[in-house]
Design a protein around this motif. Structure first.
Motif, PDB file in Angstrom:
ATOM      1  N   GLN B 237       0.808  -1.205   0.000  1.00  0.00           N
ATOM      2  CA  GLN B 237       0.000   0.000   0.000  1.00  0.00           C
ATOM      3  C   GLN B 237       0.849   1.266   0.000  1.00  0.00           C
ATOM      4  OE1 GLN B 237       1.103  -1.326   2.586  1.00  0.00           O
ATOM      5  NE2 GLN B 237       0.948  -0.068   4.416  1.00  0.00           N
ATOM      6  N   SER B 296      -5.336  -4.219   6.255  1.00  0.00           N
ATOM      7  CA  SER B 296      -5.607  -3.108   5.343  1.00  0.00           C
ATOM      8  C   SER B 296      -6.606  -2.130   5.938  1.00  0.00           C
ATOM      9  CB  SER B 296      -6.191  -3.640   4.032  1.00  0.00           C
ATOM     10  OG  SER B 296      -5.202  -3.756   3.083  1.00  0.00           O
ATOM     11  N   GLY B 300      -5.319   1.480   7.124  1.00  0.00           N
ATOM     12  CA  GLY B 300      -5.916   2.571   6.346  1.00  0.00           C
ATOM     13  C   GLY B 300      -6.709   3.512   7.222  1.00  0.00           C
ATOM     14  N   TYR B 316      -5.545   6.895   2.203  1.00  0.00           N
ATOM     15  CA  TYR B 316      -5.659   5.891   3.259  1.00  0.00           C
ATOM     16  C   TYR B 316      -7.049   5.276   3.259  1.00  0.00           C
ATOM     17  CZ  TYR B 316      -1.051   6.982   4.860  1.00  0.00           C
ATOM     18  OH  TYR B 316       0.303   7.127   4.904  1.00  0.00           O
ATOM     19  N   ILE B 319      -7.085   2.443   0.877  1.00  0.00           N
ATOM     20  CA  ILE B 319      -6.435   1.243   1.430  1.00  0.00           C
ATOM     21  C   ILE B 319      -7.429   0.497   2.320  1.00  0.00           C
ATOM     22  CG2 ILE B 319      -4.592   0.446   2.947  1.00  0.00           C
ATOM     23  CD1 ILE B 319      -2.993   2.942   2.012  1.00  0.00           C
TER      24      ILE B 319
END
Lengths: 493, 503
Positions: B237, B296, B300, B316, B319
């Motif tokens: 990411q 994730s 995020g 973010y 993500i």
């Protein structure tokens, strides 16, 4: 009177139509207010009609498509199913009534009137939806719909630490609903659809089984969401903040109906669908309820902000709701439901009066106030009236509700009930003390020119004074309706 | 073996590649027209027309029942691929529509290049979702990656160039990891055709070589991890925040939805066919992918909280969103046939709703961002008085990204979480729901700014008045709300699509 097709849908979504009309009405403030008021009055008439239909023909059900054939979300088997039964009816009526009061109580809002009313009306739709949803997923949807309007109303039109309070409100509720969502999905697999009546039936017959999660876990997931909303000590901390910083009409709605979503969920889901687990956890809940009652009442004494004071008294009164629910008798649960209705009108009225005082005096700081009754006789009289109703004066609605709760819970939990009754004594103490500090005593120099209630305020107050008296004199009017459904959920008569 | 090589025996059928061929021709046409056209706005309309035609061709393929494999099995035409193509094309169309004002202001010298590259990247993504052979998948992947690198660098300032380089390098690493996995797969099966693999894999596993089994698991893990780059999930990411901050805003919007959708399409195709049919249970796939999903979502959402730049915040956010979608993939790993359809259609529906929501957000950001290109959240203050429509669109988009009703992603989340509970992964549903709770904090903050009264009286920005931008915002807004209130049409189509390719 016969309910017509689409009656519930119309009641629930009329505020949305009103909101759309307000949004395109332009910036003319009076027009916006009139549209909003018109929509809510029409809604009140419809709700009255629904009540008459309910008393004549029993519960009203509305469904778009059947489970399995034409669902709202295919594959998941969720459906658009609304129903009004004895537990929903008074709460729907209360919501609409407080909706009218909220629009009237917002007459003094001068800032961004159009957006304000859009959010206010959307909020009302969300709350009503919770009370009438017959499909658990729909229930969850409406449960969440209410968050965004509430966030805006507090964060934009509130006072003090409004952003903080608005966010706290949203986060607390969302935290609870994260758990509730898992519970909702788990129940779906026990039943094969989201039909709440089927879930209740299975729960009552003790045939509710979920393969991967214990019923206890699911019960607690729902309990978390509803206990935050009610709120139960120690999950109550969002409430004083949200109340204190919200604009008047929003406080009225928050105390009047939003907290009732928690109580409604407890009765409908925790009691209705998990009778066994409820019985198991009831002793703990009773203790929490007594703590809520006493803690709420004790903390009130330390408050210097008038709104915060009423907010903590709400915590105390909602503790009685939990006490009634957790005692699990037909009388006590009916009493709890009646307490929700009574508290909605009484505390709604208290917040309204406090809002009017604040609007005219520009402070809610109790030590600064005093002697106001000589300059605001109407507001003062209503304040005293609401205070007396709140401390449970006979012939006012709070008395009937509290009496039923105590009568119902005394058998099962005598000691705990005795402690809870102590809360009533405390209530009498702080109400009278507050009345003395705010209304009586010598009039301070700076309050010489304080004005009394405006006509809009007057009508709003009258709309809440009436049901307090009517239900107080003849509680069966509402209590019997609640009891119709409550007896189905807890058994016995 | 065909003794005589001709088009028919190789299964060459131009109709099956009609959407891609149309788009390629339009991309070339755009570059050529750029040389002669004075009014550059014609390029945007030409590109939009091309995308619409490609979409029409894709729908025609869908309705004309031209499903099956062609080109010796390299190209697979099925509802599943068509669905993803339509999502990619929809995202492209919206991105093109909100480009003109931005391109005019920031990329005035590169009209032709901008639209041409955008279309070529789309061609790569569309090929990606319909390829049934590993080498072709890598080729399609490279087509889109190179087009995207150029697009990201197009602003030619420091941030833009730097982020393009980061994108290129990380893309190379991720592709290498994925290629390694694919190489192992080829070594084990002796074929690069996905359709042939299940039988061979099953045979090998049945032969009982534990070593083979482990190698297969390694291949699976490497491929999944490599695709983490495309779908912008953990552990690849890192490229997302700098690219979102540095690249042209319409490109970021495009990247965030189209590229992600294409990545998920291939991941599902590979994963379900190769690993699921072979019945590999030596590794707890749901735990692995579910772990990636939770990582994730959490990374995020938590890091998004401290962002002050709205584009980094959305980086973010994307993500985290990849994490929610991975829940659907994790459920597939559960290996029960009855949840395949549910989880796959859940991923499709979520991606469609996400496309509308995220592009609504980016469209509104272009309309609201001040001329100086400052993307801090503070700059959104008073957005409602500057451009009420854009403010409403951004509000609805962010509410949808939180997952609150009545929006598309509310239904999307319910649907994905439902699949998770169905697949015995209730803890994933809980993790997802708790993450929505965290995300409310940072999604609502910019919303609050928007509706606040602004001290300085800023005039409506030039961009907010662009007709095409307003149109694309309106389409996204309608999409978000419609999917939230009447989701059944798309869910039925998504279920059909899922059924078309699940075994």
């Amino acid at each position: 009177m016969q309910a017509f097709d689409g009656l519930i849908t119309l009641i629930v979504f009329l505020p949305v139509i009103g909101a759309a009309a307000v949004a395109i009405a332009g910036r003319e403030q009076m027009l916006v207010r009139r549209i909003a008021l018109g929509a809510m009055i029409l809604d009140l008439l419809l709700a009255t009609y629904a009540w008459l239909s309910y008393s004549a023909n029993g519960p009203i059900v509305e469904q778009l498509g059947q489970y399995g054939t034409d669902p709202w979300i295919p594959g998941v088997n969720a459906s658009y199913l609304l129903n009004i039964d004895g537990l929903s009816m008074p709460l729907v009526f209360l919501t609409v009534l407080l909706g009218v009061v909220a629009v009237l109580g917002s007459w003094h809002v001068k800032e961004r009137v159009r957006e304000y009313h859009v959010w206010l009306l959307l909020l009302l739709t969300g709350v009503q939806g919770v009370f009438v949803a017959g499909d658990l997923l729909l229930f969850f949807l409406f449960w969440e719909v209410e968050l965004v309007p509430m966030y805006f109303l507090i964060a934009m039109w509130g006072s003090g630490h409004r952003e903080y309070s608005a966010m706290k409100f949203v986060l607390y509720t969302l935290f609870g609903s994260a758990f509730m969502l898992v519970g909702v999905l788990a129940l779906r697999f026990a039943i094969g659809s989201f039909d709440m009546s089927a879930m209740t039936l299975a729960g009552q017959e003790d045939t509710l089984r979920v393969a991967f999660l214990g019923l206890d876990a699911i019960f607690l997931m729902f309990l978390a969401a509803f206990a935050i909303k009610l709120p139960v000590w120690p999950l109550h901390t969002w409430l004083p903040d949200a109340h204190t910083d919200a604009p008047t009409a929003v406080s009225v709605l928050l105390a009047g109906v939003l907290l009732k979503m928690g109580g409604y969920g407890l009765i409908r889901i925790n009691v209705g669908m998990f009778p066994g687990e409820m019985e198991q956890w009831a002793p703990l809940l009773v203790i929490l309820s007594v703590v809520s009652v006493l803690y709420g009442a004790a903390v009130v004494f330390r408050q210097t902000d008038l709104k915060r004071l009423v907010a903590y008294s709400s915590v105390s009164h909602m503790g009685l709701v939990l006490l009634g629910v957790a005692s699990l008798g037909a009388v006590s649960v009916t009493g709890a439901a009646l307490q929700m209705f009574a508290h909605g009108t009484i505390t709604g009225l208290l917040f309204l009066v406090v809002g009017i005082i604040y609007e005219n005096a520009h402070t809610r700081h109790i030590p600064d106030l005093g002697g106001l009754i000589s300059r605001m006789p109407v507001v003062g009289a209503v304040f005293v009236f609401a205070g007396l109703a709140s401390l449970g004066l006979p012939l006012l609605s709070g008395f009937a509700a509290e009496l039923m709760v105590f009568l119902g819970s005394f058998d099962a939990y005598p000691w705990q009930t005795a402690f809870a009754v102590l809360g009533i004594v405390l209530t009498a103490g702080y109400i009278l003390w507050t009345v003395e500090r705010v209304l009586l005593g010598p009039l301070k120099e700076r309050w010489q020119s304080v004005k009394d209630a405006s006509p809009a305020d007057f009508v709003a107050m009258a709309l809440l004074v009436l049901p307090i008296i009517i239900v107080g004199v003849y509680p069966a009017l509402v209590a019997d309706v609640f009891r119709d459904t409550v007896t189905l959920l807890v058994g016995g008569g | 073996m065909p003794t005589q090589i001709d088009a028919a025996s190789l299964g060459i059928d131009f109709a099956h590649l009609a959407p891609e061929i149309i788009l390629t021709l339009v991309a070339i046409a755009v570059v050529l027209v750029d040389l002669v056209a004075r009014d550059k706005s014609v390029l945007a309309w030409l590109s939009a027309l091309g995308v619409a035609m490609a979409g029409g061709a894709a729908v025609w393929l869908w309705t004309s029942d031209a499903s099956g494999a062609s080109y010796s099995g390299i190209v697979i035409t099925d509802l599943f691929g068509t669905m993803f193509k339509l999502i990619v094309l929809g995202g492209t169309l919206l991105a093109i529509l909100f480009s003109p004002a931005y391109v005019e202001r920031r990329l005035a010298r590169f009209h032709g290049e901008y639209y041409g590259l955008l279309l070529l990247a789309t061609v790569g993504m569309m090929l990606l979702v319909s390829m049934g052979e590993l080498i072709s998948i890598v080729l399609a992947l490279e087509i889109q990656t190179f087009a995207l690198v150029a697009l990201i660098a197009l602003l030619k300032d420091e941030k833009s160039t730097e982020s393009a380089l980061k994108f290129l390098l990380l893309s190379a690493v991720a592709t290498a990891v994925m290629l390694y996995g694919m190489a192992i797969l080829f070594g084990l099966t002796g074929t690069t055709f996905i359709a042939d693999m299940p039988a061979i894999v099953a045979e090998r596993v049945a032969d009982g070589g534990v070593a083979n089994n482990l190698a297969l698991i390694l291949a699976g893990v490497l491929i999944i991890v490599g695709f983490g780059f495309k779908i912008s999930s953990v552990p690849f990411q890192m490229w997302v925040p700098p690219v979102y901050e540095g690249a042209p805003t319409p490109i970021v919007g495009y990247l965030s939805v189209a590229s992600k959708a294409a990545g998920f399409a291939v991941l599902l195709r590979l994963f379900i066919v190769v690993f699921e049919q072979a019945g590999l249970d030596a590794l707890d796939w749901p735990l692995l992918i579910g772990g990636l999903a939770v990582a994730s979502m959490t990374i995020g959402n938590v890091v998004a909280i401290i962002q002050t730049n709205i584009k980094r915040l959305l980086a973010y956010s994307t993500i985290a969103q990849a994490g929610y979608i991975l829940i659907g993939v994790a459920v597939l790993g559960n290996g029960e046939a009855n949840v395949y359809e549910l989880a796959t259609s859940g991923v499709i529906f979520y991606l469609a709703a996400y496309t509308f929501s995220n592009l609504a957000a980016f469209g509104a950001l272009i309309a609201l961002s001040p001329p100086n290109g400052n993307d801090s959240i503070e700059e959104l203050t008073g957005g409602f008085s500057r451009s009420p429509f854009a403010a409403v669109v951004l509000t609805v988009a962010l509410i949808s990204l939180v997952g609150l009703p009545p929006t598309g992603l509310f239904v999307g989340k319910i649907y994905l979480f439902y699949g998770a509970v169905q697949g015995d992964l209730w803890w994933l549903a809980l993790a997802g729901a708790l993450n929505s709770f965290v995300s409310a904090y940072y999604y609502l903050r910019p919303v609050r700014r928007l509706w606040q009264s602004s001290d300085s009286d800023v005039a409506t920005s030039e961009a907010a008045r662009s007709l095409s931008l307003r149109a694309s915002m309106a389409v996204s807004l309608i999409g978000v709300i419609t999917l939230g209130i009447v989701p059944f049409w798309l869910i039925s189509r998504a279920t059909e699509a899922a059924a078309s390719f699940t075994p």
